[in-house]
Design a protein around this motif. Structure first.
Motif, PDB file in Angstrom:
ATOM      1  N   GLY A 274       0.820  -1.191   0.000  1.00 20.65           N
ATOM      2  CA  GLY A 274       0.000   0.000   0.000  1.00 20.65           C
ATOM      3  C   GLY A 274       0.862   1.252   0.000  1.00 20.65           C
ATOM      4  O   GLY A 274       2.079   1.210  -0.208  1.00 20.65           O
ATOM      5  N   THR A 275       0.235   2.378   0.246  1.00 18.23           N
ATOM      6  CA  THR A 275       0.955   3.643   0.286  1.00 18.23           C
ATOM      7  C   THR A 275       1.899   3.666   1.489  1.00 18.23           C
ATOM      8  O   THR A 275       1.449   3.482   2.630  1.00 18.23           O
ATOM      9  N   PRO A 276       3.204   3.856   1.263  1.00 18.12           N
ATOM     10  CA  PRO A 276       4.136   3.887   2.397  1.00 18.12           C
ATOM     11  C   PRO A 276       3.795   5.010   3.377  1.00 18.12           C
ATOM     12  O   PRO A 276       3.327   6.095   2.985  1.00 18.12           O
ATOM     13  N   GLU A 277       4.004   4.745   4.645  1.00 15.87           N
ATOM     14  CA  GLU A 277       3.743   5.751   5.679  1.00 15.87           C
ATOM     15  C   GLU A 277       4.563   6.996   5.408  1.00 15.87           C
ATOM     16  O   GLU A 277       5.735   6.933   5.056  1.00 15.87           O
ATOM     17  N   GLY A 278       3.936   8.139   5.555  1.00 20.76           N
ATOM     18  CA  GLY A 278       4.615   9.406   5.342  1.00 20.76           C
ATOM     19  C   GLY A 278       4.508   9.944   3.930  1.00 20.76           C
ATOM     20  O   GLY A 278       4.942  11.069   3.655  1.00 20.76           O
TER      21      GLY A 278
END
Length: 497
Positions: A151-155
């Motif tokens: 998924g979308t990486p944190e940050g």
């Protein structure tokens, strides 16, 4: 419930595919299939139908099975899949199903480049063995959704108009080349710069990743080359459009498909290869596809996903269908004819209000019978933690999971339609078919006497069967219903209910 396949941005590519809903015709002619091409006991494509090689048309009807898919896990406390067991196949057999489309993940099959994972391969082999024990054939489907399961990486800060997204499933990390494109989505998982770039690199064989998958198909097919319970191979679920459609969705998808078919044949595997158009078909209701002469192989089946009036973008926008259910069947049939191949609906399904789901599924079922084709409904079980399920109180498959108790119960409203009577096989060619529950009427024609009539009829009550030009008729009780078998010659008919 599935996440929408394509959102509003599909209008941007609509102009590219309008008017090319069937493959481009070509002068080249594929070799016609012969009995020598496919050994006895294996299914094969013969003109516009799937046959058993013994003079009988075969209808493959059943569900998709996603228990072996390597999904992303949005919530570590809620499993994304449930274990696949022999009880699942017994349950499918009780519904009269004779096929499953078994989802597999490249990420689990080949987590290290050039090395198939023996444990995962063993799970696939076990599933095929269980299916065979319950008289069910298997289509091995290399599944993916939005390319890979990250998924979308944190940050990450997504650009205006886009949003963070869950991961889904598909390729291993070593085969995922995004060139730093953001893992964000616009109106749905399949419009993501990262997955679009990953598909673009796949189509252009960057770092040999397409070649690696072609080789993997050869290795996998070699394992099942002598297994007639494997109906065939589905080379890539809902291929993405990359960044240069329709070049990617026509020319380059066709090039990959032909390479994979050749790898499968070199491995000695004779089974059918199920070919898919791109994700645009699922999102729009139609698409261009590989040119009609993309392969010389005769043993292929065209297997689009017939989601018209379901997860297509027009329904999500609340506008009239771009291609309604009836139109999509005709477009799919036209495309299959261009390939000189049978048509099989590899995925379809309906979500939302129960009454509305039933109404649409009843229409679909009537069309499927009218066109005398088979299909695989999405999906047998959908675990509560499956990212495609979204956040809700149930896992919304044919076997519904209660997320509070983890218990499963059948969705009878849908299964009553899907388990309707149908001919698993019929001598020669079917010429008409209608069915509703345990009631069925079919006609067919065969040039010579053939004893391949095999009709499923659900329910406890023994059916009252009437036939013309059918002999050696037998009605046998099986789990969940009845199997009616016999021999036919010339023009024949069967009715029950």
């Amino acid at each position: 419930r599935r996440a929408p396949a394509i959102g509003v941005a599909a209008f941007g590519v609509l102009a590219l595919v309008v008017g090319v809903a069937a493959p481009v015709a070509a002068d080249a002619t594929r070799a016609e299939p012969t009995a020598a091409d496919v050994p006895a006991g294996f299914l094969r494509a013969d003109g516009d139908v799937i046959t058993d090689g013994r003079g009988n048309q075969v209808l493959l009807r059943g569900p998709n099975v996603n228990n072996l898919v390597d999904f992303s896990v949005p919530d570590s406390a809620v499993p994304a899949v449930t274990p696949l067991t022999e009880d699942d196949f017994a349950g499918m057999a009780e519904q009269g199903f004779d096929v499953v489309r078994l989802g597999m993940s490249w990420s689990a099959l080949e987590p290290t480049r050039g090395e198939l994972d023996d444990d995962y391969l063993g799970e696939i082999e076990q599933a095929v063995e269980w299916a065979d024990a319950h008289d069910i054939r298997v289509v091995l489907d290399l599944h993916q959704d939005s390319w890979w399961n990250e998924g979308t990486p944190e940050g990450t800060e997504c650009r205006a108009g886009t949003s963070p997204m869950w991961g889904y499933d598909g390729a291993p990390d070593w085969a995922t080349i995004t060139d730093g494109a953001p893992r964000c989505q616009f109106e749905g998982r399949d419009i993501s710069p990262a997955s679009d770039r990953a598909f673009q690199n796949f189509y252009f064989d960057t770092d040999g990743i397409q070649s690696a998958l072609v080789e993997t198909w050869g290795e996998l097919a070699a394992v099942f080359a002598d297994e007639p319970a494997v109906a065939g191979y589905d080379l890539l679920n809902e291929p993405g459009f990359g960044e240069t459609a329709p070049v990617t969705t026509s020319l380059l998808l066709g090039r990959y498909t032909d390479r994979a078919i050749e790898s499968i044949r070199v491995a000695g595997a004779p089974q059918i290869v199920f070919i898919e158009p791109s994700i645009l078909w699922s999102g729009l209701g139609f698409d261009s596809g590989p040119a009609a002469d993309f392969t010389d192989d005769a043993n292929i089946v065209f297997a689009p996903h017939l989601y018209a009036e379901s997860i297509t973008m027009d329904r999500s926008l609340g506008i009239p269908p771009i291609a309604d259910m009836e139109r999509q069947f005709l477009l799919a049939e036209r495309a299959a004819d261009a390939y000189d191949a049978p048509l099989w609906s590899g995925e379809y399904g309906y979500w939302g209000d129960t009454a509305d789901r039933v109404e649409r599924l009843e229409r679909y079922a009537a069309l499927e019978d009218e066109h005398r084709i088979g299909s695989a409904y999405w999906v047998w079980k959908q675990a509560c933690g499956d990212p495609q399920n979204g956040a809700q109180d149930i896992g919304d498959g044919l076997m519904v999971q209660d997320c509070a108790t983890d218990e499963f119960a059948p969705n009878d409203a849908l299964l009553d339609i899907l388990s309707r009577a149908y001919p698993r096989s019929a001598p020669g060619r079917l010429t008409s078919l209608t069915a509703d529950g345990a009631s069925i009427a079919l006609t067919g024609t065969t040039d010579e006497r053939t004893c391949g009539l095999d009709v499923w009829i659900p329910g406890d009550a023994e059916p009252d069967v009437e036939v013309e030009h059918v002999d050696d008729l037998e009605v046998a009780a099986v789990e969940g219903g009845w199997r009616v078998t016999g021999c036919a010659e010339g023009e024949y008919s069967l009715t029950a209910g």
